[in-house]
Design an enzyme around this catalytic site. Structure first.
Site, PDB file in Angstrom:
ATOM      1  N   GLU A 157      91.699 -26.825 -56.281  1.00  0.00           N
ATOM      2  CA  GLU A 157      91.598 -25.671 -57.196  1.00  0.00           C
ATOM      3  C   GLU A 157      91.079 -26.043 -58.584  1.00  0.00           C
ATOM      4  O   GLU A 157      91.697 -25.721 -59.601  1.00  0.00           O
ATOM      5  CB  GLU A 157      92.959 -24.967 -57.292  1.00  0.00           C
ATOM      6  CG  GLU A 157      93.433 -24.472 -55.936  1.00  0.00           C
ATOM      7  CD  GLU A 157      94.779 -23.776 -55.953  1.00  0.00           C
ATOM      8  OE1 GLU A 157      95.460 -23.818 -56.999  1.00  0.00           O
ATOM      9  OE2 GLU A 157      95.156 -23.209 -54.919  1.00  0.00           O
ATOM     10  N   GLU A 262      93.756 -23.155 -45.433  1.00  0.00           N
ATOM     11  CA  GLU A 262      95.039 -22.494 -45.735  1.00  0.00           C
ATOM     12  C   GLU A 262      94.928 -21.033 -45.332  1.00  0.00           C
ATOM     13  O   GLU A 262      95.056 -20.140 -46.157  1.00  0.00           O
ATOM     14  CB  GLU A 262      95.379 -22.623 -47.229  1.00  0.00           C
ATOM     15  CG  GLU A 262      95.456 -24.050 -47.703  1.00  0.00           C
ATOM     16  CD  GLU A 262      95.892 -24.182 -49.162  1.00  0.00           C
ATOM     17  OE1 GLU A 262      96.492 -23.245 -49.705  1.00  0.00           O
ATOM     18  OE2 GLU A 262      95.618 -25.244 -49.755  1.00  0.00           O
TER      19      GLU A 262
HETATM   20  C1  GLA Z   1      97.630 -23.019 -52.756  1.00  0.00           C
HETATM   21  C2  GLA Z   1      97.935 -24.492 -52.526  1.00  0.00           C
HETATM   22  C3  GLA Z   1      98.922 -24.695 -51.433  1.00  0.00           C
HETATM   23  C4  GLA Z   1     100.028 -23.678 -51.481  1.00  0.00           C
HETATM   24  C5  GLA Z   1      99.450 -22.318 -51.427  1.00  0.00           C
HETATM   25  C6  GLA Z   1     100.487 -21.236 -51.407  1.00  0.00           C
HETATM   26  O1  GLA Z   1      96.673 -22.508 -52.001  1.00  0.00           O
HETATM   27  O2  GLA Z   1      96.811 -25.268 -52.278  1.00  0.00           O
HETATM   28  O3  GLA Z   1      99.457 -25.968 -51.558  1.00  0.00           O
HETATM   29  O4  GLA Z   1     100.802 -23.873 -52.614  1.00  0.00           O
HETATM   30  O5  GLA Z   1      98.691 -22.156 -52.594  1.00  0.00           O
HETATM   31  O6  GLA Z   1     101.733 -21.633 -51.078  1.00  0.00           O
END
Ligand code: GLA
Length: 368
Positions: A157, A262
């Site tokens: 991020e 994710e």
């Molecule tokens: C982000 C992070 C993850 C997790 C998600 C939500 O995407 O990369 O590690 O914390 O948020 O839980």
């Protein structure tokens, strides 16, 4: 005897983690020629406290990522202090079950151990000290699991929606260099591990372009990078799937693996960015409408959109090396508490009774 068998066989089937409307073929068998199929798992699961989720993971998934236990606030809470119990248990679980284990995550502004960028007076440390701390953290964590982890989310991020660098302790102290440095340190710590860069909103063209520039820059410097992680936290009205697909295509052209890292899809009304969260909380019922169950028309829409995603991932199986769900069953999802606490959401492939949902059952049935 015949009547007895009629009674015993279904019980045995249920005990084995199957039920009559659950497919005999597993997700990992179904996708075996396409990509790895993974799930994020929490510590209670690794420690055997959610045995139903455990059987789902062992049955359906061939890759795992730690939901939280490898983040710096957990694994390196104080300078020089490491908490290994949970991460060791996670890695051990993956190894015992022959899974591709993904490390998550080394350099991230969120869930960052508070000491990491600060001196004893609470001010930012110098660039030299931060580099040293990053190198030590990465060498220690990656080094401990050398040869056991398939790949690491090295940087998480780093970029904002407009394509600019996110202000963070790493960026504020080191500027853009924090990214190449993190990749250099990770490669030093385990030369055989794959290294990834990971972010959300990857359908956004600004982010897409920025990440392609970052990846090309790392490659030009001769640094190792193997994959681009597209987090895939979705809703019913975002992201536009054609833009998500465009990012898969453009990322694929860099020659790196593309990973959906994710994936989940909220079935609830979107709490729009910029919404005043206090007002949203006052209107909680409006934003939390399906407390008892998901209405069938919403469930159908959810399953249809998930099926579209699955078809999209399959179309690009030549560049997608892994699809990882952020969890297994609805009851354990972070989305019940984000962006507001205490909602009842339905974002994952298995429902609260640990049953596979239609989008995934239909996907498996395609092979028949
Ligand atoms: C982000 C992070 C993850 C997790 C998600 C939500 O995407 O990369 O590690 O914390 O948020 O839980």
């Amino acid at each position: 005897m015949h009547r007895l068998l009629n009674f015993i066989l279904p019980l045995a089937f249920i005990a084995a983690g199957c039920s009559s409307d659950q497919p005999a073929v597993t997700l990992k068998e179904h996708f075996k020629n396409d990509f790895l199929i993974g799930a994020a798992i929490p510590v209670d699961h690794v420690k055997g406290l959610d045995s139903k989720a455990d059987s789902i993971v062992r049955r359906h998934f061939n890759s795992i990522v730690a939901e939280n236990c490898m983040k710096s606030e957990k694994i390196n809470p104080e300078e020089g202090v490491y908490f290994w119990d949970d991460a060791d248990a996670f890695v051990d679980y993956g190894q015992r079950n022959g899974m591709a284990i993904i490390g998550h995550t080394l350099v991230w502004h969120s869930q960052l151990a508070p000491w990491f960028p600060l001196d004893s007076a609470g001010n930012y440390v110098t660039p030299e000290i931060l580099k040293e701390r990053m190198r030590t953290h990465i060498a220690t964590v990656v080094g401990r699991y050398k040869g056991k982890i398939k790949g690491w989310d090295v940087v998480n991020e780093a970029i904002l929606e407009d394509g600019s660098y996110r202000p963070s302790p790493f960026y504020d102290i080191l500027g853009e260099e924090f990214i190449p440095l993190a990749f250099e340190y990770a490669h030093e710590a385990d030369p055989d591990a794959e290294l990834y860069i990971n972010d959300f909103s990857m359908a956004n063209p600004h982010k897409r372009e920025r990440y392609i520039r970052i990846v090309n820059d790392l490659k030009e410097r001769g640094l190792r990078i193997d994959g681009i992680g597209m987090q895939g936290h979705m809703g019913m009205d975002y992201p536009p799937l054609e833009q998500f697909e465009k990012s898969i295509e453009e990322f694929g052209k860099t020659g790196l693996h593309v990973m959906i890292t994710e994936w989940d899809m909220s079935a609830l009304p979107t709490v729009h960015e910029g919404a005043d969260i206090n007002k949203v909380m006052e209107n909680k019922e409006l934003y939390n409408p399906y407390v008892d169950s998901l209405p069938s028309e919403i469930s159908e829409q959810w399953n249809k959109r998930m099926s579209e995603c699955l078809a999209m991932f399959r179309r690009h199986a030549d560049v997608i090396s892994r699809v990882t769900l952020w969890g297994t069953h609805d009851g354990m999802s972070w989305r019940n508490d984000f962006p507001m606490f205490g909602r009842t959401d339905y974002p994952l492939p298995f429902d609260r009774n640990y049953m596979l949902k239609p989008a995934f059952k239909n996907e498996i049935a395609r092979n028949k």
